[in-house]
Design a protein around this motif. Structure first.
Motif, PDB file in Angstrom:
ATOM      1  N   UNK A   1       0.837  -1.200   0.000  1.00 44.58           N
ATOM      2  CA  UNK A   1       0.000   0.000   0.000  1.00 44.58           C
ATOM      3  C   UNK A   1       0.874   1.253   0.000  1.00 44.58           C
ATOM      4  N   UNK A   2       0.497   2.204  -0.853  1.00 43.33           N
ATOM      5  CA  UNK A   2       1.228   3.462  -0.931  1.00 43.33           C
ATOM      6  C   UNK A   2       2.461   3.416  -1.809  1.00 43.33           C
ATOM      7  N   UNK A   3       2.799   2.247  -2.327  1.00 43.24           N
ATOM      8  CA  UNK A   3       3.996   2.118  -3.151  1.00 43.24           C
ATOM      9  C   UNK A   3       3.757   2.565  -4.586  1.00 43.24           C
ATOM     10  N   UNK A   4       4.834   2.936  -5.252  1.00 43.05           N
ATOM     11  CA  UNK A   4       4.782   3.332  -6.655  1.00 43.05           C
ATOM     12  C   UNK A   4       5.629   2.363  -7.462  1.00 43.05           C
ATOM     13  N   UNK A   5       5.070   1.856  -8.549  1.00 41.85           N
ATOM     14  CA  UNK A   5       5.719   0.815  -9.339  1.00 41.85           C
ATOM     15  C   UNK A   5       5.701   1.194 -10.814  1.00 41.85           C
ATOM     16  N   UNK A   6       6.716   0.738 -11.530  1.00 44.41           N
ATOM     17  CA  UNK A   6       6.828   1.000 -12.959  1.00 44.41           C
ATOM     18  C   UNK A   6       6.704  -0.311 -13.707  1.00 44.41           C
ATOM     19  N   UNK A   7       5.690  -0.389 -14.558  1.00 41.59           N
ATOM     20  CA  UNK A   7       5.563  -1.497 -15.510  1.00 41.59           C
ATOM     21  C   UNK A   7       6.209  -0.997 -16.799  1.00 41.59           C
ATOM     22  N   UNK A   8       7.483  -1.344 -16.976  1.00 40.54           N
ATOM     23  CA  UNK A   8       8.278  -0.726 -18.035  1.00 40.54           C
ATOM     24  C   UNK A   8       7.924  -1.222 -19.421  1.00 40.54           C
ATOM     25  N   UNK A   9       7.178  -2.313 -19.500  1.00 40.31           N
ATOM     26  CA  UNK A   9       6.743  -2.873 -20.791  1.00 40.31           C
ATOM     27  C   UNK A   9       5.265  -3.217 -20.672  1.00 40.31           C
ATOM     28  N   UNK A  10       4.419  -2.221 -20.757  1.00 41.02           N
ATOM     29  CA  UNK A  10       3.007  -2.359 -20.409  1.00 41.02           C
ATOM     30  C   UNK A  10       2.296  -3.446 -21.212  1.00 41.02           C
TER      31      UNK A  10
ATOM     32  N   UNK B   1       7.167  13.463 -11.489  1.00 41.56           N
ATOM     33  CA  UNK B   1       7.435  13.967 -10.151  1.00 41.56           C
ATOM     34  C   UNK B   1       7.920  12.905  -9.188  1.00 41.56           C
ATOM     35  N   UNK B   2       8.477  11.818  -9.709  1.00 41.95           N
ATOM     36  CA  UNK B   2       8.935  10.713  -8.871  1.00 41.95           C
ATOM     37  C   UNK B   2      10.451  10.724  -8.758  1.00 41.95           C
ATOM     38  N   UNK B   3      10.943  10.815  -7.544  1.00 39.87           N
ATOM     39  CA  UNK B   3      12.393  10.766  -7.328  1.00 39.87           C
ATOM     40  C   UNK B   3      12.868   9.333  -7.153  1.00 39.87           C
ATOM     41  N   UNK B   4      12.022   8.491  -6.572  1.00 35.22           N
ATOM     42  CA  UNK B   4      12.376   7.081  -6.436  1.00 35.22           C
ATOM     43  C   UNK B   4      11.090   6.258  -6.413  1.00 35.22           C
ATOM     44  N   UNK B   5      11.214   4.977  -6.757  1.00 29.24           N
ATOM     45  CA  UNK B   5      10.046   4.108  -6.847  1.00 29.24           C
ATOM     46  C   UNK B   5      10.311   2.817  -6.081  1.00 29.24           C
ATOM     47  N   UNK B   6       9.234   2.077  -5.822  1.00 27.32           N
ATOM     48  CA  UNK B   6       9.323   0.868  -5.004  1.00 27.32           C
ATOM     49  C   UNK B   6       9.579  -0.395  -5.821  1.00 27.32           C
ATOM     50  N   UNK B   7       9.362  -0.333  -7.119  1.00 24.58           N
ATOM     51  CA  UNK B   7       9.594  -1.526  -7.913  1.00 24.58           C
ATOM     52  C   UNK B   7       9.486  -1.248  -9.396  1.00 24.58           C
ATOM     53  N   UNK B   8      10.220  -2.038 -10.178  1.00 21.96           N
ATOM     54  CA  UNK B   8      10.171  -1.966 -11.639  1.00 21.96           C
ATOM     55  C   UNK B   8      10.065  -3.393 -12.161  1.00 21.96           C
TER      56      UNK B   8
END
Length: 331
Positions: A24-33, A92-99
């Protein structure tokens, strides 16, 4: 009433999301949607925010419904995943929780004849994941015989690369090679396959697709970009489908996952601390149930690592293999 389309289930999707461990509250990048399978699973797993990236405009357009249903938690960006760090900065993201990355061509692209990825479906010889740059037909028409042989050997691991290149150059003197069927037939004349072997054109098509989309360069740049945007404890999960991709991921994790060894013959110097903790000593592969449901998953390998608090290392130099720009300008 029309039945809803079945949900796309990505290869090793359950294992990838478990490794990513959304919270919860984490930000994640799906780099190949792609078809949105990973993004959907991450959104379902916790109260997360997801940035989905794809260079394929069709994939982005098809994902708008998921954006609408995500209540503002999913943002889609049409771009190359090598630009991952810049994309995060723009959000506006300086760091993320997962890629998470699912490398290579998608099933949607393979199954659409007009995209020109498959020798099994006749269509224009395109192969571009995006809509810009030279097509595979352009490469076949303009590259020298030596460049074509190098492309097929390096990116397709085709043992008959010189014979294939020679046959293509001879055929294009007679008529342009503009369709997938035309190219597949030329290759089949010089690459012989025994019953049960892969199609003779498999490696040539793989090589052209990788070359046209600069996939291996993109992967190496994307891995370094992920290293820069992940916070300590953030996780990078990569699913690859052939040995060239997997070797790049494995080497990246090995280089970042252990401190360089010193030498007893040289003065002791400060060594860079590992920037990742490797989570998969051996790659995760599909189980029998998944292989029965999706035979295309048979070559998939998943590797994962967790970011430490050490600074990101400088990106390594890209290998000196044929470049799209150089080949197309005849250099």
């Amino acid at each position: 009433m029309t039945a809803p389309a079945p949900r796309h289930i990505p290869v090793l999707g359950r294992e990838a999301v478990e490794m990513l461990s959304p919270r919860d509250g984490g930000t994640y990048v799906d780099a190949t949607f792609g078809a949105g399978g990973y993004s959907r699973a991450i959104l379902d797993a916790a109260d997360t925010r997801v940035i989905g990236i794809d260079r394929d405009r069709s994939a982005i357009a098809a994902g708008f419904d998921l954006v609408d249903r995500s209540n503002g938690r999913l943002t889609l960006v049409e771009d190359r995943f090598s630009n991952l760090a810049d994309i995060c900065a723009a959000q506006g993201l300086r760091d993320v929780d997962g890629v998470v990355m699912d490398v290579g061509v998608s099933s949607m692209q393979l199954d659409e004849a007009q995209r020109g990825f498959s020798f099994r479906l006749d269509g224009p010889l395109d192969m571009r994941m995006g809509r810009d740059g030279p097509t595979a037909a352009d490469v076949i028409a303009r590259a020298s015989e030596a460049d074509l042989a190098s492309i097929f050997y390096i990116f397709g691991e085709e043992r008959h690369s010189r014979s294939v290149a020679r046959a293509i150059v001879a055929a294009r003197l007679e008529a342009p090679i503009a369709t997938t069927r035309a190219l597949a037939e030329i290759v089949a004349q010089v690459v012989w396959a025994k019953p049960g072997d892969i199609h003779p054109a498999t490696r040539t098509f793989q090589a052209l697709r990788i070359f046209v989309n600069e996939e291996l360069d993109e992967l190496q740049l994307a891995l370094s970009a992920a290293e820069r945007v992940l916070k300590p404890g953030g996780r990078l999960v990569v699913v690859s489908f052939h040995s060239l991709e997997d070797r790049i991921v494995k080497n990246f994790f090995n280089a970042r996952g252990k401190a360089p060894g010193g030498s007893r013959h040289l003065p002791e110097t400060a060594q860079a601390a590992p920037s990742f903790r490797i989570l998969t000593k051996r790659p995760v592969t599909p189980d029998e149930e998944e292989l029965r449901a999706n035979p295309r998953a048979r070559s998939a390998k998943l590797r994962a690592a967790e970011r430490t608090d050490a600074p990101a290392l400088p990106p390594g130099e890209l290998p000196a293999w044929p470049s799209l720009k150089t080949v197309m300008r005849g250099g």
